[in-house]
Design a protein around this motif. Sequence first.
Motif, PDB file in Angstrom:
ATOM      1  N   ARG A  75      -8.343   7.559   2.445  1.00  0.00           N
ATOM      2  CA  ARG A  75      -8.167   6.520   1.443  1.00  0.00           C
ATOM      3  C   ARG A  75      -6.673   6.286   1.192  1.00  0.00           C
ATOM      4  O   ARG A  75      -5.829   7.115   1.553  1.00  0.00           O
ATOM      5  CB  ARG A  75      -8.847   6.915   0.128  1.00  0.00           C
ATOM      6  CG  ARG A  75     -10.344   7.128   0.247  1.00  0.00           C
ATOM      7  CD  ARG A  75     -10.948   7.546  -1.094  1.00  0.00           C
ATOM      8  NE  ARG A  75     -10.796   6.500  -2.086  1.00  0.00           N
ATOM      9  CZ  ARG A  75     -11.647   5.474  -2.217  1.00  0.00           C
ATOM     10  NH1 ARG A  75     -12.688   5.369  -1.415  1.00  0.00           N
ATOM     11  NH2 ARG A  75     -11.462   4.555  -3.147  1.00  0.00           N
ATOM     12  N   ARG A  76      -6.381   5.152   0.594  1.00  0.00           N
ATOM     13  CA  ARG A  76      -5.017   4.826   0.178  1.00  0.00           C
ATOM     14  C   ARG A  76      -5.083   4.023  -1.108  1.00  0.00           C
ATOM     15  O   ARG A  76      -6.123   3.454  -1.444  1.00  0.00           O
ATOM     16  CB  ARG A  76      -4.275   4.040   1.258  1.00  0.00           C
ATOM     17  CG  ARG A  76      -4.926   2.712   1.607  1.00  0.00           C
ATOM     18  CD  ARG A  76      -4.133   1.948   2.639  1.00  0.00           C
ATOM     19  NE  ARG A  76      -4.793   0.705   3.026  1.00  0.00           N
ATOM     20  CZ  ARG A  76      -4.275  -0.206   3.849  1.00  0.00           C
ATOM     21  NH1 ARG A  76      -3.085   0.009   4.365  1.00  0.00           N
ATOM     22  NH2 ARG A  76      -4.948  -1.305   4.155  1.00  0.00           N
ATOM     23  N   GLN A  77      -3.956   3.961  -1.813  1.00  0.00           N
ATOM     24  CA  GLN A  77      -3.899   3.249  -3.082  1.00  0.00           C
ATOM     25  C   GLN A  77      -2.890   2.114  -2.994  1.00  0.00           C
ATOM     26  O   GLN A  77      -1.868   2.210  -2.303  1.00  0.00           O
ATOM     27  CB  GLN A  77      -3.499   4.202  -4.217  1.00  0.00           C
ATOM     28  CG  GLN A  77      -4.535   5.271  -4.520  1.00  0.00           C
ATOM     29  CD  GLN A  77      -4.105   6.161  -5.663  1.00  0.00           C
ATOM     30  OE1 GLN A  77      -2.943   6.206  -6.018  1.00  0.00           O
ATOM     31  NE2 GLN A  77      -5.047   6.875  -6.250  1.00  0.00           N
ATOM     32  N   CYS A  78      -3.178   1.044  -3.713  1.00  0.00           N
ATOM     33  CA  CYS A  78      -2.273  -0.113  -3.782  1.00  0.00           C
ATOM     34  C   CYS A  78      -1.160   0.217  -4.771  1.00  0.00           C
ATOM     35  O   CYS A  78      -1.424   0.526  -5.930  1.00  0.00           O
ATOM     36  CB  CYS A  78      -3.033  -1.365  -4.201  1.00  0.00           C
ATOM     37  SG  CYS A  78      -2.032  -2.870  -4.199  1.00  0.00           S
TER      38      CYS A  78
ATOM     39  N   ASN B 110      -9.094  -0.206   1.084  1.00  0.00           N
ATOM     40  CA  ASN B 110      -8.466   1.017   0.602  1.00  0.00           C
ATOM     41  C   ASN B 110      -9.068   2.267   1.228  1.00  0.00           C
ATOM     42  O   ASN B 110      -8.684   3.381   0.884  1.00  0.00           O
ATOM     43  CB  ASN B 110      -8.582   1.108  -0.918  1.00  0.00           C
ATOM     44  CG  ASN B 110     -10.016   1.260  -1.371  1.00  0.00           C
ATOM     45  OD1 ASN B 110     -10.954   0.951  -0.630  1.00  0.00           O
ATOM     46  ND2 ASN B 110     -10.206   1.728  -2.591  1.00  0.00           N
TER      47      ASN B 110
ATOM     48  N   CYS C 170      -3.090  -6.263  -2.898  1.00  0.00           N
ATOM     49  CA  CYS C 170      -2.938  -5.686  -1.563  1.00  0.00           C
ATOM     50  C   CYS C 170      -4.001  -6.258  -0.631  1.00  0.00           C
ATOM     51  O   CYS C 170      -5.173  -6.367  -1.004  1.00  0.00           O
ATOM     52  CB  CYS C 170      -3.058  -4.162  -1.608  1.00  0.00           C
ATOM     53  SG  CYS C 170      -1.673  -3.335  -2.433  1.00  0.00           S
TER      54      CYS C 170
ATOM     55  N   TRP D 120       0.835  -1.206   0.000  1.00  0.00           N
ATOM     56  CA  TRP D 120       0.000   0.000   0.000  1.00  0.00           C
ATOM     57  C   TRP D 120       0.864   1.248   0.000  1.00  0.00           C
ATOM     58  O   TRP D 120       1.937   1.277   0.611  1.00  0.00           O
ATOM     59  CB  TRP D 120      -0.894   0.040   1.233  1.00  0.00           C
ATOM     60  CG  TRP D 120      -1.991  -0.981   1.244  1.00  0.00           C
ATOM     61  CD1 TRP D 120      -2.027  -2.143   1.943  1.00  0.00           C
ATOM     62  CD2 TRP D 120      -3.242  -0.912   0.536  1.00  0.00           C
ATOM     63  NE1 TRP D 120      -3.202  -2.814   1.706  1.00  0.00           N
ATOM     64  CE2 TRP D 120      -3.971  -2.079   0.849  1.00  0.00           C
ATOM     65  CE3 TRP D 120      -3.801   0.011  -0.343  1.00  0.00           C
ATOM     66  CZ2 TRP D 120      -5.236  -2.332   0.332  1.00  0.00           C
ATOM     67  CZ3 TRP D 120      -5.053  -0.241  -0.858  1.00  0.00           C
ATOM     68  CH2 TRP D 120      -5.760  -1.390  -0.526  1.00  0.00           C
TER      69      TRP D 120
END
Length: 734
Positions: free
Chosen positions: A551-554, A563, A559, A530
């Motif tokens: 939020r987060r991105q792979c 997210n 992952c 991540w």
Amino acid sequence: MIVEYICFVLLVFGNPNHASGVTCPDIEPIQYADITTSTTSPYKVGTVANFTCDVGFKGIGKSSITCLENGRWSGSSPYCTAYNCKRRLKKVEKGRKCRKKCKKDADCKGVFNKCECDDWCGKSCYNPSADCPKLRDPVNGYILESGRSYGHTVTYGCSGGFTLTGPSTRRCRSDKKWTGFAPLCVPYSTCGLPGKESQNKLTPKVIEGTNAEEGEWPWQTLLFHNLDYSVNQIYNTRSGFGGGTIINEEWILTAAHVFNQFPNAKRTKNWKQKFLIAAGMTTFPSIGHAMPGHLHIFEPAAVYSHPNFNEDNFDYDAALIRIGKKLIRGKNDRFTTDRDAPDGRFLFSQYIRPVCLPCMKSGPLDPVDLWKNFDKEKCNPRGKSIMPVLAAVGSHVMVTGFGEKRDHSEDFRYFPSVLQQGLLKIVDDLTCADSAKDIQRHAPKARFTSRMFCATSAVETANVDSCQGDSGGPIVKRIKLNAHTKFWMQIGVVSWGWGCGGEHPGFYTSVSSIMSWVWQILDDTRIGTWKNWESWTKCSESCGGGSRQRRRQCATKNCKGTNSESGDCNTAQCPPDVQCPPVNPPKYGMMTKNPPTPFFEPRSMVKFSCSKGFFLQSGPDLITCGQDGQWNSAEKPVCANEFSQWTSWSSCSATCGGARTKTRKCLRETDLITRILGCDGLVIIYSKCGNSECPAESGCTAGNLCLQGDINVDRETLVSQASQLLNQLFGKRR
């Protein structure tokens, strides 16, 4: 039928508290001296090492050193020098020039020069009190020294988690230079570095073989039968069935055929309980002895056999094992999960390390990242493959395993308690193919393919070979990158043969031929990484309990986890009787309130809209009253005219029966329909012009224009009138 090399092995477990015990590094052998230690390697705190020089030699330095609690020896190793010395130039270190020969001090020039023994240079003139330059500690390491003048030695060591590559001791020469070169301290995760560099002699064999040194081949693993997680099972030397090689912190490379004995295992829920994995093991402890701390046991998490594996002729004989939970000895002599260890990862140490694999972009001293560093073209069978270089005919390679030391067809079968090692040499493909054809007399399906190579004993006077129990184990080759960097690379997997140590060579799966599949499995199953979490959104409430999100991105793929996540915020209680300040509708607009009360209490909402001919140019169309009596937006909405001002009339299109226009621009472009069809209102006005009568011979009259006054074209009528207007404007004018 074709012989499968199936391993029968022994594992022994002990007190897990010993795993974290402090130990000192191994001592490099000293020329002309014997070393005796009070305990065997690994050397625990308190171990004493004594040095005794050979007859005719005297020692310079301490005669004994002790392992301290910080994991270092109490001093550097001594040096043995001859009482009577002779010049032997063939043994002088490469690049070194001996100084002037002499018989007595008077033969030497200079006040400080003496005529003394100078190791292989014999008696020479030099200053025995002159110091060699001070050496720098290696990164992540240290140096122990007792002096820097002639004959003194320094000893190198590394910090925890690192291992030494290069000489562990260096000596000050008469030319005021140190012997050897500066070693490096590299992480235990560095591939291809053996546990005991000085012990890797390319001479022993597997059948009737020679024992490996403790930790000498740290990538070797053992697959053994699991009977209800019984610890007693691992004391049985016949419980093993195959070997494998650690290729990174999660995966083991082995042979696919070793799992043929579990034909229905993968169709049952408990197939993973059929076997266990041992790493860091060289010697089986005797019954009643504890398992050494560097021996680790794992459950398998997944097994992937090559999709093209042929059980009849062992083509594509390769499999990958992803390790699962680490196990320790529990109650009632049963293995149980080690809750303090990370699942699915090796903890690299002096005894557990990965081997290097072919077709990598990076060097051996770089961090192991098979997914990132794999170069498909280097292993491309249709391109410039690296395999012909690695498996060149006549090349010497090493095979290791816990397999039988005698052919299983003999009356007496012997299973070793120590890891065996044997030196082989690569055989040309034509010989391999001829041997396979000869074996077909006994096993018709035997076959030699381009995914294989074969090897036989490198020692003509001995029958060195792999045998039953070595299957899945590694065939490694020592690669010399430069004068100071050497490492071991796996080029083969023990696969099949006809007998052991007989007339036929052993057959091995070529690692370079299956590297693309290895990479694909790692890519399909790798756990993604991540990126960092983004900042939290603004809290929905300023008091009384609100919520926020982030939020987060792979960064890659696969992952684990979500997210996005939500969290509480501003949970402090709001003041009582709170109201938001009154708001008014925007100019040329209106507003509606929900609920429709005369007050602006917390959680009430106001929606703004604009009158016909106007649009919301800026500001929110909806605001909410917070618990603290403040609107969630202080910006006021602004309604603007949808159209620009009308342009002046255009020139008349004809001198008689013509038309003219004036236009204005739609300023509202906030939605797709508006951008395509325009605003809801007039955007162009047509008017007739050129009222004078047209000449009769032209055939055109004012009536033909069909313009009896102004025509106002809006969005609804524009399309239907466009064709008619174009004909009127351009079709009949002069």
